[in-house]
Design an enzyme around this catalytic site. Structure first.
Site, PDB file in Angstrom:
ATOM      1  N   ASP A 137      95.518 165.281  71.914  1.00 59.58           N
ATOM      2  CA  ASP A 137      96.877 164.753  72.010  1.00 59.58           C
ATOM      3  C   ASP A 137      96.907 163.152  71.757  1.00 59.58           C
ATOM      4  OD1 ASP A 137      99.917 164.265  73.017  1.00 59.58           O
ATOM      5  OD2 ASP A 137      99.397 166.390  73.488  1.00 59.58           O
ATOM      6  N   HIS A 208     101.737 163.616  68.508  1.00 62.74           N
ATOM      7  CA  HIS A 208     100.712 163.923  69.443  1.00 62.74           C
ATOM      8  C   HIS A 208      99.255 163.714  69.145  1.00 62.74           C
ATOM      9  CE1 HIS A 208     103.517 165.088  72.685  1.00 62.74           C
ATOM     10  NE2 HIS A 208     104.005 165.839  71.751  1.00 62.74           N
ATOM     11  N   GLU A 272     107.714 167.625  68.754  1.00 61.48           N
ATOM     12  CA  GLU A 272     108.103 166.214  69.068  1.00 61.48           C
ATOM     13  C   GLU A 272     107.456 165.091  68.290  1.00 61.48           C
ATOM     14  OE1 GLU A 272     108.458 166.791  73.905  1.00 61.48           O
ATOM     15  OE2 GLU A 272     106.257 166.311  73.361  1.00 61.48           O
ATOM     16  N   TRP A 318     109.507 177.094  72.873  1.00 63.04           N
ATOM     17  CA  TRP A 318     109.501 176.221  74.299  1.00 63.04           C
ATOM     18  C   TRP A 318     110.851 175.887  74.560  1.00 63.04           C
ATOM     19  CZ3 TRP A 318     109.991 170.860  75.217  1.00 63.04           C
ATOM     20  CH2 TRP A 318     109.892 170.180  74.051  1.00 63.04           C
ATOM     21  N   ASP A 345     103.706 172.915  85.157  1.00 62.36           N
ATOM     22  CA  ASP A 345     103.562 171.415  85.637  1.00 62.36           C
ATOM     23  C   ASP A 345     104.815 170.873  86.383  1.00 62.36           C
ATOM     24  OD1 ASP A 345     104.477 171.570  83.073  1.00 62.36           O
ATOM     25  OD2 ASP A 345     104.472 169.515  82.671  1.00 62.36           O
ATOM     26  N   TRP A 387     100.691 171.669  81.251  1.00 64.49           N
ATOM     27  CA  TRP A 387     100.366 170.284  80.926  1.00 64.49           C
ATOM     28  C   TRP A 387     100.022 169.655  81.954  1.00 64.49           C
ATOM     29  CZ3 TRP A 387     100.765 170.500  75.982  1.00 64.49           C
ATOM     30  CH2 TRP A 387     101.678 171.404  75.328  1.00 64.49           C
ATOM     31  N   THR A 388      98.980 168.460  81.635  1.00 58.18           N
ATOM     32  CA  THR A 388      98.214 167.947  82.717  1.00 58.18           C
ATOM     33  C   THR A 388      98.525 166.432  82.836  1.00 58.18           C
ATOM     34  OG1 THR A 388      96.482 167.655  81.558  1.00 58.18           O
ATOM     35  CG2 THR A 388      96.442 169.630  82.723  1.00 58.18           C
ATOM     36  N   GLU A 389      99.689 165.814  82.396  1.00 54.31           N
ATOM     37  CA  GLU A 389      99.865 164.478  82.631  1.00 54.31           C
ATOM     38  C   GLU A 389      99.637 164.258  84.191  1.00 54.31           C
ATOM     39  OE1 GLU A 389     101.678 166.251  80.771  1.00 54.31           O
ATOM     40  OE2 GLU A 389     102.813 165.133  79.293  1.00 54.31           O
TER      41      GLU A 389
HETATM   42  C1  ACM Z   1     106.151 170.613  74.179  1.00 55.80           C
HETATM   43  O1  ACM Z   1     106.336 170.697  75.344  1.00 55.80           O
HETATM   44  N1  ACM Z   1     106.358 169.660  73.528  1.00 55.80           N
HETATM   45  C2  ACM Z   1     105.382 171.991  73.436  1.00 55.80           C
END
Ligand code: ACM
Length: 462
Positions: A137, A208, A272, A318, A345, A387-389
């Site tokens: 990413d 990303h 994105e 998603w 998350d 997701w781990t931000e």
């Molecule tokens: C995503 O949450 N951008 C797949």
């Protein structure tokens, strides 16, 4: 005494008979190809256990069920007392969905190999069968690629990170990084396979990808700029330059990925991509075609549906289940990954102490109540996302994932007639003790422990 009513995910059918079987007991395993895929049948008598399994996965799941029936202490790393027993009776079971996935983002915050192996164990204990490993990413590149060593020597770490979610310039000033060697990844793949878990790697293009651009600036929009691995969260507008040389670079990257991961599905991201041009679409199409030419099915997020001329892919829907419907209508397979329901998350409550509350409110009950809005034969299954931000340690991942992932496991495996008022006591009284025995630091049902709060880090609820 644990009985069949304690099992999670709930099996298709059970019937109890009198008596108990001492545990551990001999398990006689036989092949039963007539059972549905991944299915199993257990017959438990006072003298022992017969396990009939449709396939290798069915045997794994039959053994997981036996472990649950033996009680929470069967989940400890070592036996602490004798006298465990199983209830006698028959269990007939098979999954509702073939793809029961969980995405783990090891790019935003690296998880060590040992932590990934433990996460695989937790998936298998819940009869989940896909680990979608998000390896690259803007904030980090986690897979060694022998042809391009700077992807990990430069792209594998960032000098600083945003703490929580805010618009200001504050960063923690602490380097963060790590990557997996080829041998590490082969080990993870083999470990997962022996637990009936397929590791589906994701290399995210053409957005990303700032970690790759920092490593090789020629891949980016301005080769002379001073790129670094991103220290922010959010959507970066810096995309890969969709030139033929960048496509070639990524063909080499993906060839290495194919060598390491035997998964029939390989994920290429595609989400994105602000300001993308038709050229970026061509880039995705060429990488997808490359994967198909190598005998694999490309997986992309639903944004790729805007691209003309794609081969038949697996679409991770998603943004909505409706995107999944569109994908199926266009001839793609679909995994429903709904941000509105399955992003673990996102915050679990409106509790004032909820740590780093971001995203939508997704309570345990919300996750349990998710029912796919798509009935197409193209529907392969469902997937939760971690997701781990804002999950900067394995302890934070435990907190976000559990017990919501336990609820998700039942969405993915069990028959559709779910009732949260039946589930909740089963979870609380029987399954949380299993997680305790495993050492999982889940979110308590009534709110975080003091040490699980993060008053130091702002959130941004939606
Ligand atoms: C995503 O949450 N951008 C797949």
């Amino acid at each position: 005494m644990p009985g069949f009513d304690t099992l999670l995910p709930r099996p298709v059918s059970v019937s109890a008979t009198p008596g108990r079987c001492p545990w551990p007991a001999p398990v006689s395993v036989s092949a039963a190809p007539e059972l549905p895929a991944e299915g199993y049948r257990l017959e438990i008598t006072p003298d022992g256990v017969t396990l009939s399994a449709a396939d290798a996965a069915g045997e794994v799941y039959g053994r997981q069920t036996l472990r649950q029936l033996a009680g929470p202490d069967a989940f400890r790393a070592a036996s602490i007392h004798s006298g465990l027993t199983l209830p006698c009776g028959v269990v007939g079971d098979h999954p509702r969905h073939g793809w029961r996935g969980c995405l783990l983002d090891v790019a935003r915050h690296f998880r060590t190999k040992a932590e990934v192996l433990r996460f695989v164990d937790l998936l298998a204990a819940h009869k989940l069968n896909v680990l979608n490993l998000h390896l690259t990413d803007d904030q980090g590149w986690r897979i060694e690629v022998p042809a391009y060593p700077r992807l990990t020597s430069v792209g594998g770490w960032r000098r600083s990170s945003m703490v929580g979610r805010h618009d200001g310039p504050e960063r923690d000033g602490r380097p963060h990084g790590g990557f997996y060697t080829t041998e590490d990844l082969r080990e993870i793949v083999a470990y997962a396979a022996s637990r009936a878990v397929t590791v589906v790697p994701e290399i995210d293009v053409p957005g990303h990808a700032r970690a790759a651009i920092a490593a090789y600036p020629k891949l980016g929009p301005d080769p002379d700029a001073d790129w670094e691995v991103w220290t922010s969260w959010g959507i970066s507008t810096s995309l890969l330059d969709p030139s033929e040389s960048t496509v070639d670079f990524f063909r080499t990257v993906f060839d290495h990925v194919l060598d390491v991961f035997p998964s029939p599905v390989i994920a290429l991201g595609g989400d994105e991509v602000p300001g993308a041009t038709g050229e970026h679409g061509r880039f995705v199409r060429e990488i997808a075609a490359h994967l198909v030419s190598r005998g694999r099915q490309p997986m992309g997020w639903d944004e790729v549906l805007e691209i003309e001329g794609l081969p038949s892919m697996l679409i991770g829907a998603w943004q909505s289940d409706t995107a999944g419907e569109r994908a199926a209508a266009l001839g793609h397979d679909v995994v429903l990954c709904s941000e509105e329901h399955l992003y673990l998350d996102h915050r679990q409550s409106d509790h004032p102490d909820e740590p780093i509350p971001v995203g939508y409110l997704h309570t345990l009950e919300d996750v349990y109540g998710y029912e796919p809005a798509l009935t197409s034969p193209r529907l392969r299954g469902v997937q939760a996302q971690v997701w781990t931000e804002h999950l900067d340690s394995a302890r934070r991942v435990d907190y976000a994932a559990f017990p919501r992932l336990s609820a998700f496991a039942e969405v993915a495996w069990s028959p559709a007639d779910r009732d949260f008022t039946e589930f909740l006591p089963r979870l609380r009284d029987h399954h949380l003790p299993r997680l305790d025995a495993l050492g999982v630091e889940y979110r308590p049902l009534d709110g975080p422990h003091p040490w699980q709060t993060r008053p130091d880090a702002p959130g941004r609820p939606r």
